[in-house]
Design a protein around this motif. Structure first.
Motif, PDB file in Angstrom:
ATOM      1  N   TRP A  70       0.878  -1.074  -0.171  1.00  0.00           N
ATOM      2  CA  TRP A  70      -0.098  -0.179   0.158  1.00  0.00           C
ATOM      3  C   TRP A  70       0.833   1.321  -0.095  1.00  0.00           C
ATOM      4  O   TRP A  70       0.519   2.340  -0.574  1.00  0.00           O
ATOM      5  CB  TRP A  70      -0.967   0.200   1.194  1.00  0.00           C
ATOM      6  N   ASN A  71       2.052   1.190   0.597  1.00  0.00           N
ATOM      7  CA  ASN A  71       2.864   2.387   0.854  1.00  0.00           C
ATOM      8  C   ASN A  71       3.668   2.433  -0.470  1.00  0.00           C
ATOM      9  O   ASN A  71       4.140   3.688  -1.001  1.00  0.00           O
ATOM     10  CB  ASN A  71       3.863   2.315   1.907  1.00  0.00           C
ATOM     11  N   HIS A  72       3.627   1.751  -1.466  1.00  0.00           N
ATOM     12  CA  HIS A  72       4.673   1.729  -2.666  1.00  0.00           C
ATOM     13  C   HIS A  72       3.458   1.376  -3.973  1.00  0.00           C
ATOM     14  O   HIS A  72       3.848   0.981  -4.701  1.00  0.00           O
ATOM     15  CB  HIS A  72       5.563   0.884  -2.655  1.00  0.00           C
ATOM     16  N   VAL A  73       2.127   1.549  -3.514  1.00  0.00           N
ATOM     17  CA  VAL A  73       1.256   1.714  -4.652  1.00  0.00           C
ATOM     18  C   VAL A  73       1.371   2.229  -6.118  1.00  0.00           C
ATOM     19  O   VAL A  73       1.123   1.616  -7.161  1.00  0.00           O
ATOM     20  CB  VAL A  73      -0.263   1.833  -4.400  1.00  0.00           C
ATOM     21  N   ASP A  74       2.192   3.467  -6.015  1.00  0.00           N
ATOM     22  CA  ASP A  74       2.588   4.060  -7.240  1.00  0.00           C
ATOM     23  C   ASP A  74       3.478   3.259  -7.966  1.00  0.00           C
ATOM     24  O   ASP A  74       3.501   3.220  -9.164  1.00  0.00           O
ATOM     25  CB  ASP A  74       3.023   5.619  -6.764  1.00  0.00           C
ATOM     26  N   ILE A  75       4.477   2.719  -7.000  1.00  0.00           N
ATOM     27  CA  ILE A  75       5.540   2.038  -7.968  1.00  0.00           C
ATOM     28  C   ILE A  75       4.932   0.911  -8.453  1.00  0.00           C
ATOM     29  O   ILE A  75       5.384   0.309  -9.732  1.00  0.00           O
ATOM     30  CB  ILE A  75       6.790   1.766  -7.277  1.00  0.00           C
ATOM     31  N   LEU A  80       1.912   0.135  -9.385  1.00  0.00           N
ATOM     32  CA  LEU A  80       0.837   0.372 -10.728  1.00  0.00           C
ATOM     33  C   LEU A  80       1.738   0.665 -11.728  1.00  0.00           C
ATOM     34  O   LEU A  80       1.397   0.274 -12.963  1.00  0.00           O
ATOM     35  CB  LEU A  80      -0.091   1.686 -10.290  1.00  0.00           C
ATOM     36  N   ALA A  81       2.627   1.540 -11.613  1.00  0.00           N
ATOM     37  CA  ALA A  81       3.549   2.018 -12.852  1.00  0.00           C
ATOM     38  C   ALA A  81       4.163   0.894 -13.372  1.00  0.00           C
ATOM     39  O   ALA A  81       4.417   0.609 -14.668  1.00  0.00           O
ATOM     40  CB  ALA A  81       4.484   2.824 -12.332  1.00  0.00           C
TER      41      ALA A  81
END
Length: 109
Positions: A9-14, A16-17
């Motif tokens: 959850w803390n690294h959801v941006d990475i 998803l990318a």
């Protein structure tokens, strides 16, 4: 297998990318391979998009993704994008408009 959901959850941006990048690259590679077998651009793109979410690592994550109903979301979403990508392909002249063009309908349970 243990998954640290808090870390994800803390690294959801990475995450998803990475998923978008992998799906894009796999679609491109599979499309090129199918095109190499002599199929037209439209068929190549449809096969590429259809197989993009399948991979070895998917088997590892399948049990976890299935338990949180993630598979039920991503696969239909990807298949719903196919007509828009086909339309874009026609607009960009990647492939021609078929007079008897068949729409893609996918029914998933």
């Amino acid at each position: 297998m243990l998954i640290n959901v808090h870390f994800l959850w803390n690294h959801v941006d990475i995450l998803l990318a990475a998923v978008i990048l992998v799906i894009t690259i796999k679609t491109f590679i599979v499309s090129i391979v199918v095109k190499g077998f002599g199929y037209n651009n439209k068929t190549s793109l449809l096969v590429g998009m259809s197989l993009a979410q399948i991979g070895e690592f998917a088997f590892v994550l399948l049990s976890r993704a299935s338990s949180i109903h993630l598979i039920e979301v991503t696969t239909p979403l990807l298949f719903k994008m196919i007509p828009a990508v086909v339309h874009l392909g026609v607009l960009l002249r990647w492939f021609s408009v078929d007079s008897n063009q068949v729409e893609v309908h996918v029914h998933l349970n």
